[in-house]
Write an enzyme that holds these catalytic residues in place. Structure first.
Site, short mmCIF file in Angstrom:
data_model
loop_
_atom_site.label_atom_id
_atom_site.label_comp_id
_atom_site.label_asym_id
_atom_site.label_seq_id
_atom_site.Cartn_x
_atom_site.Cartn_y
_atom_site.Cartn_z
N LYS A 183 0.87 -1.18 0.00
CA LYS A 183 0.00 0.00 0.00
C LYS A 183 0.90 1.23 0.00
O LYS A 183 1.46 1.60 1.03
CB LYS A 183 -0.90 -0.03 1.24
CG LYS A 183 -2.24 0.64 1.09
CD LYS A 183 -2.18 2.12 0.79
CE LYS A 183 -1.63 2.92 1.94
NZ LYS A 183 -1.42 4.36 1.63
N ASP A 216 -6.27 6.88 -1.99
CA ASP A 216 -6.00 8.18 -1.36
C ASP A 216 -6.55 8.22 0.06
O ASP A 216 -6.50 9.24 0.73
CB ASP A 216 -6.56 9.33 -2.21
CG ASP A 216 -8.08 9.34 -2.26
OD1 ASP A 216 -8.72 8.41 -1.74
OD2 ASP A 216 -8.63 10.31 -2.85
N GLY A 219 -7.15 5.22 5.61
CA GLY A 219 -7.89 4.19 6.33
C GLY A 219 -7.85 2.84 5.62
O GLY A 219 -7.92 1.78 6.27
N GLU A 259 10.12 1.54 10.21
CA GLU A 259 11.20 2.48 9.86
C GLU A 259 10.59 3.87 9.91
O GLU A 259 9.75 4.22 9.08
CB GLU A 259 11.71 2.22 8.44
CG GLU A 259 12.43 0.92 8.26
CD GLU A 259 13.78 0.88 8.94
OE1 GLU A 259 14.20 1.90 9.52
OE2 GLU A 259 14.41 -0.18 8.89
N CYS A 293 14.84 10.38 5.48
CA CYS A 293 14.67 10.21 6.92
C CYS A 293 16.00 10.24 7.66
O CYS A 293 16.06 10.62 8.81
CB CYS A 293 13.95 8.90 7.18
SG CYS A 293 14.70 7.54 6.31
N GLU A 392 11.20 16.65 13.14
CA GLU A 392 11.61 16.35 11.77
C GLU A 392 10.92 17.34 10.81
O GLU A 392 9.70 17.44 10.80
CB GLU A 392 11.20 14.92 11.43
CG GLU A 392 11.69 14.48 10.08
CD GLU A 392 11.37 13.02 9.81
OE1 GLU A 392 10.21 12.63 9.98
OE2 GLU A 392 12.28 12.28 9.41
P1 NAD Z 1 3.19 9.15 6.66
O1 NAD Z 1 3.46 8.50 7.94
O2 NAD Z 1 2.25 10.27 6.61
O3 NAD Z 1 2.63 8.09 5.60
C1 NAD Z 1 3.31 6.89 5.30
C2 NAD Z 1 2.32 5.87 4.79
O4 NAD Z 1 1.42 5.54 5.84
C3 NAD Z 1 1.46 6.32 3.62
O5 NAD Z 1 1.32 5.23 2.72
C4 NAD Z 1 0.13 6.63 4.27
O6 NAD Z 1 -0.97 6.48 3.39
C5 NAD Z 1 0.07 5.58 5.34
N1 NAD Z 1 -0.81 5.85 6.49
C6 NAD Z 1 -1.19 7.04 7.00
N2 NAD Z 1 -1.95 6.86 8.10
C7 NAD Z 1 -2.03 5.52 8.30
C8 NAD Z 1 -2.64 4.70 9.30
N3 NAD Z 1 -3.31 5.22 10.32
N4 NAD Z 1 -2.48 3.36 9.20
C9 NAD Z 1 -1.77 2.81 8.20
N5 NAD Z 1 -1.18 3.53 7.23
C10 NAD Z 1 -1.30 4.88 7.28
O7 NAD Z 1 4.62 9.52 6.10
P2 NAD Z 1 4.94 10.35 4.79
O8 NAD Z 1 4.58 11.77 5.06
O9 NAD Z 1 4.38 9.66 3.60
O10 NAD Z 1 6.55 10.16 4.73
C11 NAD Z 1 7.43 10.95 5.45
C12 NAD Z 1 7.87 10.30 6.74
O11 NAD Z 1 8.42 9.01 6.50
C13 NAD Z 1 8.95 11.05 7.45
O12 NAD Z 1 8.64 11.14 8.82
C14 NAD Z 1 10.19 10.21 7.26
O13 NAD Z 1 11.17 10.35 8.22
C15 NAD Z 1 9.64 8.86 7.22
N6 NAD Z 1 10.54 7.95 6.51
C16 NAD Z 1 11.27 7.05 7.25
C17 NAD Z 1 12.17 6.22 6.63
C18 NAD Z 1 12.99 5.24 7.42
O14 NAD Z 1 13.47 4.29 6.84
N7 NAD Z 1 13.16 5.39 8.71
C19 NAD Z 1 12.33 6.27 5.26
C20 NAD Z 1 11.58 7.19 4.53
C21 NAD Z 1 10.68 8.02 5.18
#
Ligand code: NAD
Length: 488
Positions: A183, A216, A219, A259, A293, A392
């Site tokens: 997803k 999009d 949930g 992660e 990240c 961040e």
């Molecule tokens: P996000 O947490 O908003 O979204 C990530 C994913 O989670 C998306 O696919 C989103 O649709 C999904 N999502 C959102 N709410 C959810 C829920 N309640 N249950 C399940 N899935 C849900 O993150 P983002 O804004 O897309 O990405 C940026 C963030 O990702 C930054 O904080 C960055 O540090 C982190 N990141 C971490 C790593 C790592 O390896 N540590 C790598 C890349 C990005």
């Protein structure tokens, strides 16, 4: 197949490319703000069907035990992606806003190549090992440790390095014998959807082994954490969302691999080449507009050399203009969305409100009205308690913080809820000593590179649970079974 022409991507469920029951949603080029096209919008019923397909493929086929088939399929996927490399490159630059130069590394070519590591690991792995003979409770017993796939894996990914993160889950999870539902983030649906198209056309993956569900609606992804048919969730994204995934997964005691975010420190010791170190720290923050990240966004420098360090960082970052990601020379492209740009601007405003100053940058470039661009920015005059030092930002923003010696530098670096990465520049012995005291998952000492297919990557503290990549990353997707047989 043309990956580029008239795209309207589909879901990939149970081996078939299908429309989303929720219609479609738009995907936007962040450099131009143009709508590139639409992606299939899955609803909860589509996700449930995908989970069912993955469950059946795991329970009712020999996928989890047929290593030869899994290795072949992963190698086919790698070859097919390589054969479509130039189309994938254009698509990645357009949808992610990824600078062209990064697509020859972690934004595209690196992760495709790394599929070989997953296939090779599965091929050579010791799936069963002999623990030997023993007499527990006086009973003669031969013991074998078997490693087996966890089951159905839900993979939830962000938009910043979509191929890297999608494939760093797909590769090891499938190589280990799991089935999977991917997803992706709503901002970069095509980066995942294209995988389904390539798999459908060019590989022997059995139906249901890998399913790709774009939506999009966050949930719809959350169902992966909640549904009892899913055994494990592998999540990359923000710490807040990771917390929600962990909470939802707790109800059915799923294995959770996370992660998450970071606020990593770049420590410059007082015997380091200050100018060179600060220039490197600054350059790193500009890469892909700071949307990584593990980027070191706190530059921690000797107090006596603070002004000099700020000047050196600003000389580098001030010289990097955000620009068209299509250009071979661009280092800093757009951020992913208007929402993300406004969020970064909020952090920049908070720095001024807390008494900081901009040594360069500080907002949107005057001459770029279109596209989600932010000027590379150096913030000076704040300590580690400032909002921009603690949270961040995920933009091209570097905060320079003074330290009073090695112990103080370690204290500042570790004074963070995060623990993802770090860098230390200085005399090698001292730098090694500092590196060993950092509570983080990866450290760069004097310019060493930790990113590699065989190297485990992940975070301490609120930066995550578990490791991705390397053999450790493969083993995240395995259970351990001890088989004790009476010795006769
Ligand atoms: P996000 O947490 O908003 O979204 C990530 C994913 O989670 C998306 O696919 C989103 O649709 C999904 N999502 C959102 N709410 C959810 C829920 N309640 N249950 C399940 N899935 C849900 O993150 P983002 O804004 O897309 O990405 C940026 C963030 O990702 C930054 O904080 C960055 O540090 C982190 N990141 C971490 C790593 C790592 O390896 N540590 C790598 C890349 C990005």
């Amino acid at each position: 197949m043309s990956i580029l022409a008239d795209r309207e991507s589909r879901l990939f469920i149970d081996g078939k490319l299908v429309a989303g029951s929720g219609g479609t949603f738009e995907t936007v080029n962040p450099a131009t703000e143009e709508v590139l096209g639409v992606a299939a919008n899955a609803d909860e019923a589509d996700m449930s069907e995908a989970i069912g397909a993955a469950r059946t493929a795991f329970d009712d086929t020999d996928w989890s035990t047929n290593t030869e088939l899994r290795v072949r399929c992963l190698r086919q996927l790698r070859e097919a992606m390589q054969a479509n490399l130039e189309d994938l490159r254009e698509l990645t630059i357009n949808e992610v806003g990824a600078p062209r130069m990064l697509t020859s590394g972690a934004q595209l070519e690196g992760p495709i190549d790394d599929l070989a590591f997953s296939a090779d690991t599965a091929e050579n792995y010791a799936w069963r090992s002999d623990l030997g003979y023993a007499t527990p409770q006086g009973i003669p017993t031969n013991r074998v440790v078997a490693r087996e796939a966890v089951g159905v894996v839900g993979a939830i990914t962000p938009w910043n390095f979509p191929h890297q993160i999608n494939l760093a889950k797909v590769g090891p999870a499938l190589a280990a014998g799991n089935t999977l539902i991917l997803k992706p983030a709503p901002d970069t649906p095509w980066m995942a959807a294209v995988l389904g198209e390539i798999i459908a056309e060019h590989t022997d993956f059995p139906a249901g082994v890998i399913n790709i569900v774009t939506s999009d609606d966050h949930g719809v992804g959350a169902l992966l954490s909640k549904d009892p048919r899913v055994d494990m969730v592998s999540f990359t994204g923000s710490t807040n969302t990771g917390r929600a995934v962990m909470t939802d997964s707790a109800v059915t005691i799923k294995k959770v691999f996370l992660e998450l975010g970071g606020k990593s420190a770049f420590i410059v010791l007082d015997d380091a080449d200050l100018g060179g170190a600060c220039a490197m720290a600054a350059f790193t923050v500009a890469m892909h507009a700071g949307q990584g990240c593990a980027i070191t966004t706190r530059l921690v420098v000797p107090r006596a050399k603070y002004d000099e360090a700020v000047e050196a960082a600003a000389a580098t970052l001030g010289g990097i203009k955000p620009g068209d990601p299509n250009s071979k020379r661009t280092v800093c492209g757009p951020v992913i969305s208007a929402r993300q740009r406004d969020r970064i601007q909020g952090y920049l405003d908070s720095a001024i409100a807390e008494g900081g100053r901009f040594a360069c940058g500080g907002g949107r470039p005057d001459d770029m009205e279109t596209g989600f661009f932010i000027e590379p920015t150096v913030i000076a005059g704040l300590d580690n308690s400032a909002k921009v030092s603690r949270e961040e930002i995920f933009g091209p923003v570097l905060t320079v913080i003074a330290h009073d010696g090695d112990d103080d530098a370690v204290r500042i670096a570790n004074d963070s809820p995060y623990g993802l990465s770090g860098t230390v520049f200085g005399d090698d012995d001292r730098a090694q000593a500092v590196a060993s005291r950092l509570r983080v998952g990866t450290v760069n000492v004097n310019g060493g590179v930790w990113y590699s297919a065989d190297a485990p990557f992940g975070g301490y503290k609120q930066s995550g649970v578990g490791r991705e990549m390397g053999v450790a990353g493969f083993e995240e997707y395995l259970e351990t079974k001890l088989i004790a047989t009476i010795a006769t």
